[in-house]
Design an enzyme around this catalytic site. Structure first.
Site, PDB file in Angstrom:
ATOM      1  N   HIS A  92      71.148 -18.746   2.682  1.00 50.93           N
ATOM      2  CA  HIS A  92      70.897 -17.362   2.282  1.00 50.93           C
ATOM      3  C   HIS A  92      71.812 -16.380   3.011  1.00 50.93           C
ATOM      4  O   HIS A  92      72.195 -16.608   4.145  1.00 50.93           O
ATOM      5  CB  HIS A  92      69.447 -16.986   2.594  1.00 50.93           C
ATOM      6  CG  HIS A  92      68.437 -17.885   1.942  1.00 50.93           C
ATOM      7  ND1 HIS A  92      67.212 -18.125   2.491  1.00 50.93           N
ATOM      8  CD2 HIS A  92      68.482 -18.598   0.792  1.00 50.93           C
ATOM      9  CE1 HIS A  92      66.526 -18.949   1.709  1.00 50.93           C
ATOM     10  NE2 HIS A  92      67.285 -19.248   0.669  1.00 50.93           N
ATOM     11  N   LYS A  98      71.696 -12.229  12.391  1.00 53.61           N
ATOM     12  CA  LYS A  98      70.381 -12.796  12.692  1.00 53.61           C
ATOM     13  C   LYS A  98      70.388 -13.448  14.067  1.00 53.61           C
ATOM     14  O   LYS A  98      71.393 -13.998  14.491  1.00 53.61           O
ATOM     15  CB  LYS A  98      70.013 -13.855  11.655  1.00 53.61           C
ATOM     16  CG  LYS A  98      69.852 -13.318  10.255  1.00 53.61           C
ATOM     17  CD  LYS A  98      69.559 -14.433   9.264  1.00 53.61           C
ATOM     18  CE  LYS A  98      69.429 -13.880   7.858  1.00 53.61           C
ATOM     19  NZ  LYS A  98      69.210 -14.965   6.876  1.00 53.61           N
ATOM     20  N   TYR A 114      63.103 -14.935  13.209  1.00 48.14           N
ATOM     21  CA  TYR A 114      64.450 -14.413  13.370  1.00 48.14           C
ATOM     22  C   TYR A 114      64.474 -12.913  13.239  1.00 48.14           C
ATOM     23  O   TYR A 114      63.750 -12.320  12.466  1.00 48.14           O
ATOM     24  CB  TYR A 114      65.449 -15.086  12.424  1.00 48.14           C
ATOM     25  CG  TYR A 114      65.089 -15.094  10.957  1.00 48.14           C
ATOM     26  CD1 TYR A 114      65.658 -14.179  10.084  1.00 48.14           C
ATOM     27  CD2 TYR A 114      64.208 -16.032  10.449  1.00 48.14           C
ATOM     28  CE1 TYR A 114      65.353 -14.198   8.733  1.00 48.14           C
ATOM     29  CE2 TYR A 114      63.895 -16.065   9.109  1.00 48.14           C
ATOM     30  CZ  TYR A 114      64.468 -15.145   8.251  1.00 48.14           C
ATOM     31  OH  TYR A 114      64.150 -15.159   6.915  1.00 48.14           O
ATOM     32  N   ASP A 118      66.491 -22.024  -4.292  1.00 47.37           N
ATOM     33  CA  ASP A 118      67.461 -22.755  -3.476  1.00 47.37           C
ATOM     34  C   ASP A 118      68.045 -23.948  -4.224  1.00 47.37           C
ATOM     35  O   ASP A 118      69.229 -24.250  -4.092  1.00 47.37           O
ATOM     36  CB  ASP A 118      66.828 -23.209  -2.169  1.00 47.37           C
ATOM     37  CG  ASP A 118      66.562 -22.052  -1.213  1.00 47.37           C
ATOM     38  OD1 ASP A 118      67.038 -20.931  -1.475  1.00 47.37           O
ATOM     39  OD2 ASP A 118      65.880 -22.277  -0.194  1.00 47.37           O
TER      40      ASP A 118
END
Length: 191
Positions: free
Chosen positions: A62, A72, A132, A170
């Site tokens: 992603h 991140k 995250y 996905d």
């Protein structure tokens, strides 16, 4: 904290300082001042995310496009993952290469992933709780996915690919070559 540079510019492996005693342990999972001093990166995280996934779940790859590109800082609270960051900056000397790091509730490692990278992970042990920090807000219109098993990327996920558990999004994602919009290595996405 110990900061280790990876083989790909910008990606850092961070190991916090643990304080152990008879009661257990304590550590600062994030301190902006210390993070900046140790990494040289000035960032302001604005959103914390958490996921819980079963063993064998693959999430990713992603990313978000500008103006909502995200850096991140990833860590695992419980369980263990194989965390992946893929360089998707066209013109980069490491375009299409990836870094893979085991993050777990036991090793307390964190992975810093700058803007210009796709991110994903596979749960390799038990259920995993992954947290995250992001330096930009979630923006569904800018969200993109690259196929986790793109043959060109040739990612070794460390699991049997036939038994991976994926979301529909996905499993149906485009390959890197099919993505018309990525990042440009020569653009500063923090300016």
């Amino acid at each position: 904290m110990i900061v280790t540079k990876s083989d790909i510019e910008g990606i850092l492996i961070i190991e916090p300082t643990l304080h152990n005693d008879d009661r257990g342990h304590f550590f600062e999972s994030f301190n902006e001042r210390d993070f900046t001093k140790a990494t040289g990166i000035t960032t302001h995280f604005v959103q914390d995310n958490e996921s819980r996934s079963a063993e064998g779940v693959v999430r990713g790859l992603h990313f978000q496009l500008p103006p909502f590109a995200q850096s991140k800082l990833v860590r695992v609270i419980e369980g263990e993952i194989f965390d992946i960051a893929v360089d998707i900056r066209r013109g980069s000397p490491t375009f299409g290469r990836y870094i893979a790091v085991r993050l777990s509730g036991e090793n307390h490692r964190q992975l810093y992933i700058p803007r210009g990278f796709a991110h994903g992970f596979v749960v390799v042990q038990g259920d995993a709780i992954v947290q995250y920090k992001c330096d930009n807000y979630y923006a569904p219109a800018c969200e993109r996915t690259i196929r986790w098993n793109d043959p060109k990327l040739n990612i070794d996920w460390g699991v049997d690919l036939q038994s991976a558990i994926l979301s529909a999004r996905d499993s149906e994602a485009a390959t890197l070559d099919e993505c018309d919009t990525l990042f440009d290595y020569n653009i500063d996405y923090y300016a």
